[in-house]
Design a protein around this motif. Sequence first.
Motif, short mmCIF file in Angstrom:
data_model
loop_
_atom_site.label_atom_id
_atom_site.label_comp_id
_atom_site.label_asym_id
_atom_site.label_seq_id
_atom_site.Cartn_x
_atom_site.Cartn_y
_atom_site.Cartn_z
N GLU A 22 0.84 -1.21 0.00
CA GLU A 22 0.00 0.00 0.00
C GLU A 22 0.87 1.26 0.00
O GLU A 22 0.58 2.22 -0.70
N LEU A 23 1.93 1.24 0.79
CA LEU A 23 2.82 2.40 0.87
C LEU A 23 3.58 2.62 -0.44
O LEU A 23 3.90 3.76 -0.79
N ALA A 24 3.86 1.55 -1.17
CA ALA A 24 4.57 1.68 -2.44
C ALA A 24 3.74 2.50 -3.43
O ALA A 24 4.28 3.18 -4.29
N GLY A 25 2.42 2.43 -3.31
CA GLY A 25 1.54 3.18 -4.21
C GLY A 25 1.43 4.65 -3.86
O GLY A 25 0.92 5.44 -4.64
N LEU A 26 1.90 5.03 -2.67
CA LEU A 26 1.87 6.44 -2.29
C LEU A 26 2.95 7.20 -3.04
O LEU A 26 4.10 6.76 -3.09
N ARG A 27 2.57 8.32 -3.58
CA ARG A 27 3.50 9.09 -4.39
C ARG A 27 4.45 9.90 -3.51
O ARG A 27 4.03 10.62 -2.62
N THR A 28 5.72 9.78 -3.80
CA THR A 28 6.72 10.62 -3.13
C THR A 28 7.33 11.50 -4.19
O THR A 28 6.83 11.57 -5.30
N GLY A 29 8.38 12.18 -3.89
CA GLY A 29 9.00 13.06 -4.85
C GLY A 29 9.64 12.32 -6.02
O GLY A 29 9.87 12.89 -7.07
N ARG A 30 9.93 11.04 -5.83
CA ARG A 30 10.61 10.28 -6.87
C ARG A 30 9.63 9.40 -7.63
O ARG A 30 8.64 8.93 -7.09
N ALA A 31 9.94 9.15 -8.90
CA ALA A 31 9.09 8.30 -9.73
C ALA A 31 9.28 6.84 -9.31
O ALA A 31 10.36 6.41 -8.95
N SER A 32 8.18 6.09 -9.37
CA SER A 32 8.21 4.67 -9.07
C SER A 32 7.19 3.99 -9.96
O SER A 32 6.05 4.46 -10.08
N HIS A 117 0.05 6.99 7.68
CA HIS A 117 -0.26 6.64 9.07
C HIS A 117 -1.56 5.85 9.15
O HIS A 117 -1.69 4.94 9.98
N ASN A 118 -2.55 6.18 8.32
CA ASN A 118 -3.80 5.42 8.29
C ASN A 118 -3.55 3.98 7.85
O ASN A 118 -4.12 3.04 8.42
N TYR A 119 -2.73 3.81 6.82
CA TYR A 119 -2.37 2.46 6.37
C TYR A 119 -1.69 1.69 7.50
O TYR A 119 -1.96 0.51 7.73
N ALA A 120 -0.78 2.37 8.22
CA ALA A 120 -0.05 1.72 9.31
C ALA A 120 -1.01 1.32 10.43
O ALA A 120 -0.88 0.22 10.99
N GLU A 121 -1.96 2.18 10.75
CA GLU A 121 -2.91 1.85 11.81
C GLU A 121 -3.75 0.63 11.42
O GLU A 121 -4.02 -0.25 12.24
N ALA A 122 -4.15 0.56 10.16
CA ALA A 122 -4.92 -0.60 9.68
C ALA A 122 -4.08 -1.87 9.81
O ALA A 122 -4.59 -2.93 10.21
N ALA A 123 -2.78 -1.79 9.53
CA ALA A 123 -1.89 -2.95 9.67
C ALA A 123 -1.75 -3.34 11.14
O ALA A 123 -1.76 -4.53 11.48
N ARG A 124 -1.64 -2.34 12.03
CA ARG A 124 -1.54 -2.64 13.47
C ARG A 124 -2.81 -3.34 13.96
O ARG A 124 -2.74 -4.29 14.74
N VAL A 125 -3.96 -2.87 13.50
CA VAL A 125 -5.23 -3.49 13.89
C VAL A 125 -5.27 -4.94 13.41
O VAL A 125 -5.68 -5.84 14.14
N ALA A 126 -4.82 -5.18 12.17
CA ALA A 126 -4.79 -6.54 11.64
C ALA A 126 -3.89 -7.43 12.50
O ALA A 126 -4.27 -8.57 12.83
N VAL A 127 -2.73 -6.92 12.92
CA VAL A 127 -1.82 -7.69 13.75
C VAL A 127 -2.47 -7.98 15.11
O VAL A 127 -2.37 -9.09 15.64
N ARG A 128 -3.17 -6.99 15.66
CA ARG A 128 -3.85 -7.21 16.95
C ARG A 128 -4.95 -8.26 16.83
O ARG A 128 -5.17 -9.05 17.76
N ASP A 171 5.93 0.24 12.57
CA ASP A 171 6.33 1.61 12.91
C ASP A 171 7.58 2.02 12.13
O ASP A 171 7.68 3.16 11.64
N GLN A 172 8.54 1.10 11.99
CA GLN A 172 9.77 1.41 11.25
C GLN A 172 9.47 1.63 9.77
O GLN A 172 10.01 2.56 9.15
N VAL A 173 8.60 0.78 9.20
CA VAL A 173 8.26 0.90 7.78
C VAL A 173 7.59 2.24 7.50
O VAL A 173 7.94 2.95 6.56
N VAL A 174 6.63 2.62 8.35
CA VAL A 174 5.90 3.87 8.11
C VAL A 174 6.79 5.08 8.38
O VAL A 174 6.69 6.09 7.69
N ALA A 175 7.71 4.97 9.34
CA ALA A 175 8.63 6.09 9.60
C ALA A 175 9.56 6.30 8.40
O ALA A 175 9.82 7.45 8.01
N ALA A 176 10.02 5.23 7.80
CA ALA A 176 10.88 5.34 6.63
C ALA A 176 10.11 5.96 5.45
O ALA A 176 10.62 6.83 4.74
N LYS A 177 8.86 5.54 5.28
CA LYS A 177 8.04 6.09 4.18
C LYS A 177 7.76 7.57 4.44
O LYS A 177 7.79 8.38 3.51
#
Length: 184
Positions: A22-32, A117-128, A171-177
């Motif tokens: 999901e995070l890979a689909g988020l647009r950053t300054g670089r092309a992907s 952060h919303n994507y990360a929270e959804a992942a945390r909920v899934a883990v819980r 948390d580490q993945v979302v902080a890096a993104k």
Amino acid sequence: MAYNLAELKTRMQKSITSLRDELAGLRTGRASASLLEPVMVEAYGSRTPLSQLATVTVPEPRMLSVQVWDRSLAMVVEKAIRDSGLGLNPMGEGQVIRVPLPELNEERRRDLSKVAHNYAEAARVAVRHIRRDGMDTLKKAEKDGDLSQDDARVQADLVQKATDAAVTEIDQVVAAKEAEIMQV
């Protein structure tokens, strides 16, 4: 359902993998190339993913190139990219469509950060939820007499440690993104 710690860890890793996708689909300054994965094209009488109609490459840091395999679909693909809601303005050149990526302003960066952060929270909920499933299985096994109280407590601690590790990784993945998004 029998208790299996390895299966719980695998399910937690799948949640983390899903978050990364999901995070890979988020647009950053670089092309992907993964930026255009959510684009669906009306082709051959049905909605088809862009990846099944064209090759997406990254010739420059702020440019995507879409090589459409069927020349007759070039205009349809260009329109689908424009209408995708990604804020992109493609330029068709025959079978090749160039997609320049505009600079992100500060407000858009903050919005993307919130989405991450919303994507990360959804992942945390899934883990819980996975943790809860494991704990419920342990309680049932203890109640049925399949597991002693001490063994159940030890296994519950292992489930909690796996959960904590998965949440830390999220948390580490979302902080890096987020750092990637906010980088100018």
